[in-house]
Write an enzyme that holds these catalytic residues in place. Structure first.
Site, PDB file in Angstrom:
ATOM      1  N   ASP A   1      47.063  42.311  49.419  1.00 32.03           N
ATOM      2  CA  ASP A   1      46.175  42.026  50.551  1.00 32.03           C
ATOM      3  C   ASP A   1      46.043  40.552  50.907  1.00 32.03           C
ATOM      4  O   ASP A   1      45.447  40.208  51.924  1.00 32.03           O
ATOM      5  CB  ASP A   1      44.779  42.599  50.283  1.00 32.03           C
ATOM      6  CG  ASP A   1      44.245  42.227  48.911  1.00 32.03           C
ATOM      7  OD1 ASP A   1      44.339  41.052  48.515  1.00 32.03           O
ATOM      8  OD2 ASP A   1      43.747  43.141  48.208  1.00 32.03           O
TER       9      ASP A   1
ATOM     10  N   HIS B   1      53.892  42.422  43.960  1.00 30.70           N
ATOM     11  CA  HIS B   1      54.269  43.552  44.814  1.00 30.70           C
ATOM     12  C   HIS B   1      54.387  43.163  46.285  1.00 30.70           C
ATOM     13  O   HIS B   1      54.479  44.037  47.151  1.00 30.70           O
ATOM     14  CB  HIS B   1      53.255  44.686  44.647  1.00 30.70           C
ATOM     15  CG  HIS B   1      53.242  45.258  43.267  1.00 30.70           C
ATOM     16  ND1 HIS B   1      52.222  46.056  42.798  1.00 30.70           N
ATOM     17  CD2 HIS B   1      54.118  45.139  42.245  1.00 30.70           C
ATOM     18  CE1 HIS B   1      52.474  46.403  41.541  1.00 30.70           C
ATOM     19  NE2 HIS B   1      53.616  45.857  41.190  1.00 30.70           N
TER      20      HIS B   1
ATOM     21  N   ALA C   1      34.491  42.551  38.331  1.00 32.23           N
ATOM     22  CA  ALA C   1      35.008  41.180  38.421  1.00 32.23           C
ATOM     23  C   ALA C   1      34.084  40.267  39.208  1.00 32.23           C
ATOM     24  O   ALA C   1      33.923  39.092  38.878  1.00 32.23           O
ATOM     25  CB  ALA C   1      36.393  41.202  39.063  1.00 32.23           C
TER      26      ALA C   1
END
Length: 247
Positions: free
Chosen positions: A104, A119, A234
């Site tokens: 993203d 990726h 996180a």
């Protein structure tokens, strides 16, 4: 939340830090996980059957449109406290590499500079034949049954992401492995620790003597092998860690 003093001390002494991030980090920004990206018009499609070279060959416009929809979802999302904390951590240690499984681009938008996107990145488009980047202002417009075309060779354009059945870039893998093997502290953040080769980076770091830290609200295969586990999202754990490091 309370951060172990031993971990804070290790980060203060660290010459090099390597961080691996996964879908859990993006989820806190409202970005749907890969398998959840199937609402509205896309509800009847299986993402696993769209993210393949074979799907693109059979119906290139369908695959292009699905990724264009996902790109819009990401464009509307904003980096969350975890992204910003990692960008800040990069400024606090001499050497820092952030390896991400996410596509993203939110780490870069938050200010992280040393990023290895294993990726790929949804925000980039490449020629399907030449594998060279193409900017939006160069696209030959899409047709009714095809995606946009490369202005140089006329081939279809595709997102710059790794599909099922494709191999990851050896350059990116080598860079990630070198960062893991050379770090003093390794953080695994928001990842299931089951997808290889990314899942092997923690072991690479541990073999080289690094302190291994997991940040995840869920138990994973890495939990038992970690030196420290911060059992929290996180967006909670990483800002607390950075604040403790600055105190």
């Amino acid at each position: 939340m309370e951060v172990p003093g031993e971990l804070v001390g290790a980060l203060r002494r660290a010459r090099s830090v390597c961080v691996l991030t996964g879908a859990g980090v993006s989820a806190e920004s409202g970005v749907p996980t890969f398998r959840d990206a199937r609402t509205g018009l896309w509800e009847r499609y299986d993402p696993l059957e769209l993210a393949t070279p074979e799907a693109f060959e059979q119906n290139p416009r369908l695959v292009w449109d699905w990724y264009a929809w996902r790109r819009e979802l990401v464009r509307e999302a904003e980096p969350n406290p975890a992204h910003h904390a990692l960008a800040e951590l990069e400024e606090l240690v001499p050497e820092f590499v952030l390896v991400t499984q996410n596509v993203d681009g939110l780490h870069r938008r938050a200010g992280s500079r040393q990023v290895v996107e294993l990726h790929g990145n949804l925000g980039y488009v490449i020629c399907a034949s030449e594998r060279t980047p193409v900017s939006p202002d160069e696209f030959v417009p899409a047709g009714e049954d095809r995606p946009p075309l490369c202005p140089r060779c006329g081939s279809y354009l595709r997102p710059d992401v790794v599909w099922f059945g494709e191999t990851l870039s050896m350059g990116r893998i080598s860079e990630a492995q070198a960062a893991a093997a050379g770090c003093d502290v390794f953080l695994s953040v928001g990842t299931s620790s089951v997808v290889y080769p990314a899942a092997g980076l923690a072991s690479e770091a541990a073999r080289s003597g690094a302190l291994v830290v997991e940040v995840n609200p869920q138990q994973t295969p890495l939990s038992g092998a970690s030196d420290h586990v911060l059992r929290a999202p996180a967006g909670t754990a990483l800002p607390a860690l950075v604040d403790a490091l600055k105190d």
